[in-house]
Write a protein that holds these residues in place. Sequence first.
Motif, short mmCIF file in Angstrom:
data_model
loop_
_atom_site.label_atom_id
_atom_site.label_comp_id
_atom_site.label_asym_id
_atom_site.label_seq_id
_atom_site.Cartn_x
_atom_site.Cartn_y
_atom_site.Cartn_z
N VAL A 153 36.35 84.09 0.18
CA VAL A 153 35.35 84.11 1.25
C VAL A 153 35.43 85.42 2.03
CG1 VAL A 153 34.70 83.03 3.44
CG2 VAL A 153 35.16 81.61 1.44
N ILE A 154 36.64 85.88 2.33
CA ILE A 154 36.82 87.15 3.05
C ILE A 154 36.28 88.30 2.20
CG2 ILE A 154 38.53 88.81 3.89
CD1 ILE A 154 40.21 86.34 4.76
N THR A 155 36.59 88.29 0.92
CA THR A 155 36.11 89.34 0.01
C THR A 155 34.59 89.37 -0.04
OG1 THR A 155 38.12 89.15 -1.34
CG2 THR A 155 36.20 90.18 -2.38
N GLN A 156 33.97 88.21 -0.18
CA GLN A 156 32.51 88.14 -0.25
C GLN A 156 31.87 88.61 1.05
OE1 GLN A 156 30.74 87.54 -3.06
NE2 GLN A 156 29.03 88.22 -1.80
N ALA A 157 32.47 88.24 2.18
CA ALA A 157 31.93 88.68 3.47
C ALA A 157 32.00 90.20 3.60
CB ALA A 157 32.69 88.01 4.61
N LEU A 158 33.12 90.79 3.18
CA LEU A 158 33.26 92.25 3.26
C LEU A 158 32.28 92.93 2.30
CD1 LEU A 158 37.14 92.61 3.54
CD2 LEU A 158 35.44 92.79 5.36
N LYS A 159 32.08 92.36 1.11
CA LYS A 159 31.11 92.93 0.17
C LYS A 159 29.71 92.91 0.75
CE LYS A 159 31.17 91.95 -4.22
NZ LYS A 159 31.26 91.21 -5.51
N SER A 160 29.42 91.90 1.57
CA SER A 160 28.09 91.78 2.20
C SER A 160 27.95 92.66 3.43
CB SER A 160 27.85 90.32 2.60
OG SER A 160 27.89 89.49 1.48
N GLY A 161 29.03 93.33 3.82
CA GLY A 161 28.98 94.21 4.98
C GLY A 161 29.34 93.53 6.29
N ASP A 162 29.79 92.27 6.21
CA ASP A 162 30.18 91.55 7.42
C ASP A 162 31.62 91.87 7.79
OD1 ASP A 162 27.71 90.29 7.50
OD2 ASP A 162 28.41 88.57 6.33
N GLU A 163 31.96 91.60 9.04
CA GLU A 163 33.31 91.73 9.55
C GLU A 163 33.88 90.32 9.67
OE1 GLU A 163 35.45 93.41 13.61
OE2 GLU A 163 33.51 94.19 13.01
N VAL A 164 35.14 90.14 9.34
CA VAL A 164 35.79 88.83 9.45
C VAL A 164 36.83 88.92 10.56
CG1 VAL A 164 37.16 87.08 8.26
CG2 VAL A 164 35.45 88.39 7.00
N LYS A 165 36.62 88.13 11.62
CA LYS A 165 37.53 88.15 12.77
C LYS A 165 38.28 86.82 12.85
CE LYS A 165 34.69 91.14 15.62
NZ LYS A 165 34.05 91.32 16.92
N LEU A 166 39.58 86.90 12.89
CA LEU A 166 40.43 85.73 13.09
C LEU A 166 41.12 85.94 14.43
CD1 LEU A 166 41.94 85.53 9.49
CD2 LEU A 166 40.04 84.21 10.42
N VAL A 167 40.63 85.28 15.46
CA VAL A 167 41.11 85.49 16.82
C VAL A 167 42.62 85.29 16.88
CG1 VAL A 167 40.95 84.70 19.21
CG2 VAL A 167 38.89 84.84 17.80
N GLY A 168 43.30 86.26 17.45
CA GLY A 168 44.74 86.22 17.59
C GLY A 168 45.47 86.79 16.39
N PHE A 169 44.81 86.88 15.25
CA PHE A 169 45.44 87.42 14.05
C PHE A 169 44.96 88.84 13.77
CE2 PHE A 169 45.73 87.94 9.38
CZ PHE A 169 47.10 87.81 9.25
N GLY A 170 43.64 89.01 13.63
CA GLY A 170 43.12 90.34 13.38
C GLY A 170 41.73 90.30 12.78
N SER A 171 41.25 91.48 12.40
CA SER A 171 39.91 91.63 11.86
C SER A 171 39.95 92.40 10.54
CB SER A 171 39.01 92.40 12.82
OG SER A 171 38.94 91.75 14.04
N PHE A 172 39.15 91.94 9.59
CA PHE A 172 38.95 92.66 8.35
C PHE A 172 37.60 93.35 8.46
CE2 PHE A 172 41.67 89.10 7.31
CZ PHE A 172 42.64 89.66 6.49
N VAL A 173 37.56 94.65 8.22
CA VAL A 173 36.33 95.42 8.32
C VAL A 173 36.21 96.36 7.12
CG1 VAL A 173 36.26 95.38 10.84
CG2 VAL A 173 37.42 97.23 9.69
N VAL A 174 35.01 96.85 6.90
CA VAL A 174 34.78 97.83 5.85
C VAL A 174 34.43 99.14 6.53
CG1 VAL A 174 33.31 98.50 3.91
CG2 VAL A 174 33.99 96.12 4.19
#
Length: 92
Positions: A31-52
């Motif tokens: 799910v994280i991989t697909q979101a990043l491929k789509s250009g979205d940012e994945v934020k997990l509050v308190g843990f961190g953010s995955f961005v492209v």
Amino acid sequence: MNKGELVNAVAARSGLPKGDVVRAIDSAVAVITQALKSGDEVKLVGFGSFVVSERGAVEGRNPRTGEKVSVPAQKTPKFRAGAQLRSAVNSQ
């Protein structure tokens, strides 16, 4: 820690069967991989953010021959640690 060790640790902590933990981890990564491929940012509050981020084209050199090499522009995934994660890692 590798994936097997992560599965064992999560299974022990949560009481879930290892097979369920493997499917959950694989699903989360997909799910994280697909979101990043789509250009979205994945934020997990308190843990961190995955961005492209976008890296521009540069001209490099082949270290063996010294020949100029063109390195094309590319997108690269990055992780930014959240405040709670940074705090936990830095605490004694």
